[in-house]
Scaffold this active site. Structure first.
Site, mmCIF file in Angstrom:
data_model
loop_
_atom_site.group_PDB
_atom_site.id
_atom_site.type_symbol
_atom_site.label_atom_id
_atom_site.label_comp_id
_atom_site.label_asym_id
_atom_site.label_seq_id
_atom_site.Cartn_x
_atom_site.Cartn_y
_atom_site.Cartn_z
ATOM 1 N N HIS A 163 -14.169 -57.871 1.097
ATOM 2 C CA HIS A 163 -13.418 -58.378 2.246
ATOM 3 C C HIS A 163 -12.646 -59.624 1.818
ATOM 4 O O HIS A 163 -13.198 -60.500 1.158
ATOM 5 C CB HIS A 163 -14.395 -58.710 3.375
ATOM 6 N N ASN B 271 -6.458 -62.875 5.841
ATOM 7 C CA ASN B 271 -7.656 -62.171 6.302
ATOM 8 C C ASN B 271 -7.277 -61.249 7.463
ATOM 9 O O ASN B 271 -7.025 -61.722 8.572
ATOM 10 C CB ASN B 271 -8.698 -63.206 6.738
ATOM 11 N N CYS C 93 -15.628 -58.910 10.443
ATOM 12 C CA CYS C 93 -14.935 -58.585 9.190
ATOM 13 C C CYS C 93 -15.643 -57.493 8.396
ATOM 14 O O CYS C 93 -15.092 -56.993 7.417
ATOM 15 C CB CYS C 93 -14.766 -59.839 8.350
HETATM 16 O O1 UT7 Z 1 -13.838 -63.288 7.467
HETATM 17 C C1 UT7 Z 1 -14.882 -64.075 7.942
HETATM 18 C C2 UT7 Z 1 -14.236 -65.172 8.653
HETATM 19 N N1 UT7 Z 1 -13.984 -66.396 8.066
HETATM 20 C C3 UT7 Z 1 -14.269 -66.870 6.827
HETATM 21 O O2 UT7 Z 1 -14.791 -66.252 5.950
HETATM 22 C C4 UT7 Z 1 -13.881 -68.303 6.623
HETATM 23 C C5 UT7 Z 1 -14.818 -69.016 5.695
HETATM 24 N N2 UT7 Z 1 -14.436 -70.400 5.581
HETATM 25 C C6 UT7 Z 1 -13.365 -70.816 4.875
HETATM 26 O O3 UT7 Z 1 -12.652 -70.022 4.305
HETATM 27 C C7 UT7 Z 1 -13.114 -72.294 4.778
HETATM 28 O O4 UT7 Z 1 -14.205 -72.986 5.341
HETATM 29 C C8 UT7 Z 1 -11.805 -72.739 5.492
HETATM 30 C C9 UT7 Z 1 -10.608 -72.217 4.735
HETATM 31 C C10 UT7 Z 1 -11.769 -72.254 6.915
HETATM 32 C C11 UT7 Z 1 -11.725 -74.253 5.507
HETATM 33 O O5 UT7 Z 1 -11.799 -74.748 4.179
HETATM 34 P P1 UT7 Z 1 -12.854 -75.871 3.795
HETATM 35 O O6 UT7 Z 1 -12.634 -76.180 2.387
HETATM 36 O O7 UT7 Z 1 -14.229 -75.419 4.199
HETATM 37 O O8 UT7 Z 1 -12.375 -77.062 4.676
HETATM 38 P P2 UT7 Z 1 -13.200 -77.940 5.717
HETATM 39 O O9 UT7 Z 1 -13.315 -77.239 7.011
HETATM 40 O O10 UT7 Z 1 -14.450 -78.449 5.053
HETATM 41 O O11 UT7 Z 1 -12.232 -79.175 5.884
HETATM 42 C C12 UT7 Z 1 -11.974 -80.080 4.797
HETATM 43 C C13 UT7 Z 1 -10.845 -80.965 5.219
HETATM 44 C C14 UT7 Z 1 -11.036 -81.592 6.597
HETATM 45 O O12 UT7 Z 1 -10.503 -82.894 6.576
HETATM 46 P P3 UT7 Z 1 -11.455 -84.175 6.417
HETATM 47 O O13 UT7 Z 1 -12.388 -84.121 7.578
HETATM 48 O O14 UT7 Z 1 -12.141 -84.004 5.099
HETATM 49 O O15 UT7 Z 1 -10.475 -85.316 6.464
HETATM 50 C C15 UT7 Z 1 -10.208 -80.724 7.480
HETATM 51 O O16 UT7 Z 1 -9.758 -81.397 8.644
HETATM 52 O O17 UT7 Z 1 -9.636 -80.218 5.284
HETATM 53 C C16 UT7 Z 1 -9.045 -80.397 6.561
HETATM 54 N N3 UT7 Z 1 -8.352 -79.169 6.922
HETATM 55 C C17 UT7 Z 1 -7.069 -78.953 6.591
HETATM 56 N N4 UT7 Z 1 -6.168 -79.677 5.941
HETATM 57 C C18 UT7 Z 1 -4.937 -79.154 5.760
HETATM 58 C C19 UT7 Z 1 -8.834 -78.088 7.600
HETATM 59 N N5 UT7 Z 1 -7.877 -77.161 7.708
HETATM 60 C C20 UT7 Z 1 -6.770 -77.664 7.104
HETATM 61 C C21 UT7 Z 1 -5.471 -77.175 6.894
HETATM 62 N N6 UT7 Z 1 -4.598 -77.955 6.217
HETATM 63 N N7 UT7 Z 1 -5.081 -75.963 7.331
#
Ligand code: UT7
Length: 333
Positions: free
Chosen positions: A258, A288, A116
């Protein structure tokens, strides 16, 4: 040896493919909700390239849009630098394909792979070539079709990415013109490679029925690790480039980061004590787009009247690698 020069951005163009994938569309594909995506990322919709449309195609459209707003003879281009991690194919480089599709003769070019941070790194490279005094017109492009690498069964990844591209023209500034690329900082930390990567299709795991069965041709991401690193590093890199130019967040007119997650951008803006009206956010419309985000956000900023000649602009990115960087410039047109 030619005399050295400062580099200046003199033109901009951006492009996204027409097809839109909304959060509501994603609700029908994976277990997610519009509310979750919007709250956790700031994304409402993203543009997705149709099958058969590759990074070089988006790049070419971005350059055509650049030429529409800044008529020029593309035959004058000395160098094409493309930031991408979704090249049309392993080789030839996307830069070669762009050169051919645009019919630019007597130029050279190459790709920059920095996740990115791809556009920012390509901009750094282009700037150095202008500053060498040997090159006078450098096309710097960020283009990615990361939706082609997305597993639409992985809800934590598929909601983030969209496709898009942007291009800027770099030229030597005239004497006395201080609307130039002022400075940049950049850093790679390969230990972060394990948190965001695509394991299949390279020389380590050449494509095979086995790599496909194991879904190794998709993006693998530990979102929380990437998020934590991005928040810390974006603040560190932006503070570093400001400090060494005796500036603070208060001196910045326009912050273009970004667009990976709205929360990463606002955390950095808060740390730099920058009011949100100076912060460009278009992740709601595009998601993104990897190396496409910064030039696409520049385009939004220009259209919204938030980017004007003489403005002090701070660019920042963090990406797979890990790669990170920040660039300080004064807008020239
Ligand atoms: O450009 C560089 C590349 N990437 C990034 O910069 C990404 C950086 N990371 C992020 O933006 C975030 O970590 C994400 C958007 C990918 C995920 O958000 P988060 O708040 O960190 O969620 P998490 O992975 O900690 O998951 C929290 C909960 C989980 O459920 P439990 O285990 O708490 O029951 C996930 O299974 O949210 C759940 N979850 C979702 N729920 C609904 C993960 N994805 C989704 C979804 N819809 N799409």
């Amino acid at each position: 040896m030619p005399e050295t020069a400062r580099a200046k951005i003199t033109a901009l163009g951006a492009y996204v493919p027409p097809r839109v994938l909304t959060n509501q569309d994603l609700e029908k594909i994976v277990e997610t909700t519009d509310q979750w995506i919007l709250e956790r990322t700031g994304i409402r919709e993203r543009h997705v390239a149709d099958k058969g449309i590759a990074a070089s195609d988006l790049a070419v459209e971005a350059v055509k849009n650049l030429v529409k707003s800044h008529p020029m003879d593309l035959q004058e281009i000395d160098l094409i630098v493309v930031g991408t991690v979704t090249p049309d194919m392993m080789y030839p480089s996307t830069a070669c394909l762009v050169q051919h599709k645009l019919g630019i003769h007597h130029t050279w070019g190459f790709d920059v792979s920095a996740g990115c941070s791809g556009f920012l790194y390509a901009l750094n490279v282009g700037t150095e070539f202008i500053e060498s005094g040997r090159y006078r017109k450098v096309l710097v492009i960020g283009s990615d079709v990361n939706t082609s690498m997305v597993n639409y069964e992985d809800r934590a990844v598929c909601i983030i990415f969209g496709d898009g591209a942007g291009a800027v023209l770099l030229e030597p500034a005239n004497e006395g013109d201080d609307n130039v690329i002022v400075d940049h900082v950049a850093q790679v930390e390969g230990a972060g490679g394990a948190f965001l990567y695509m394991p299949g299709g390279g020389s380590l795991n050449p494509a095979s029925p086995e790599t496909v069965a194991k879904k190794m041709h998709y993006i693998h991401q530990d979102g929380q690790q990437v998020f934590k690193y991005a928040v810390k590093k974006m603040a560190e890199m932006t503070e570093r480039v400001l400090e060494r130019n005796q500036l603070t967040g208060a001196d910045v007119d326009c912050f273009i980061a970004h667009q990976a997650n709205k929360r990463i951008i606002t955390a950095t803006a808060d740390r730099l004590k920058m009011p949100m009206e100076k912060v460009i956010i278009n992740i709601d419309r595009y998601g993104n787009t990897t190396a496409g985000t910064i030039p696409l956000a520049m385009q939004s900023a220009v259209e919204e009247g938030k980017l004007k000649p003489g403005d002090t602009v701070l660019l920042a990115a963090v990406g797979a690698g890990f790669t990170s960087g920040a660039t300080l410039l004064r807008w020239g047109f």
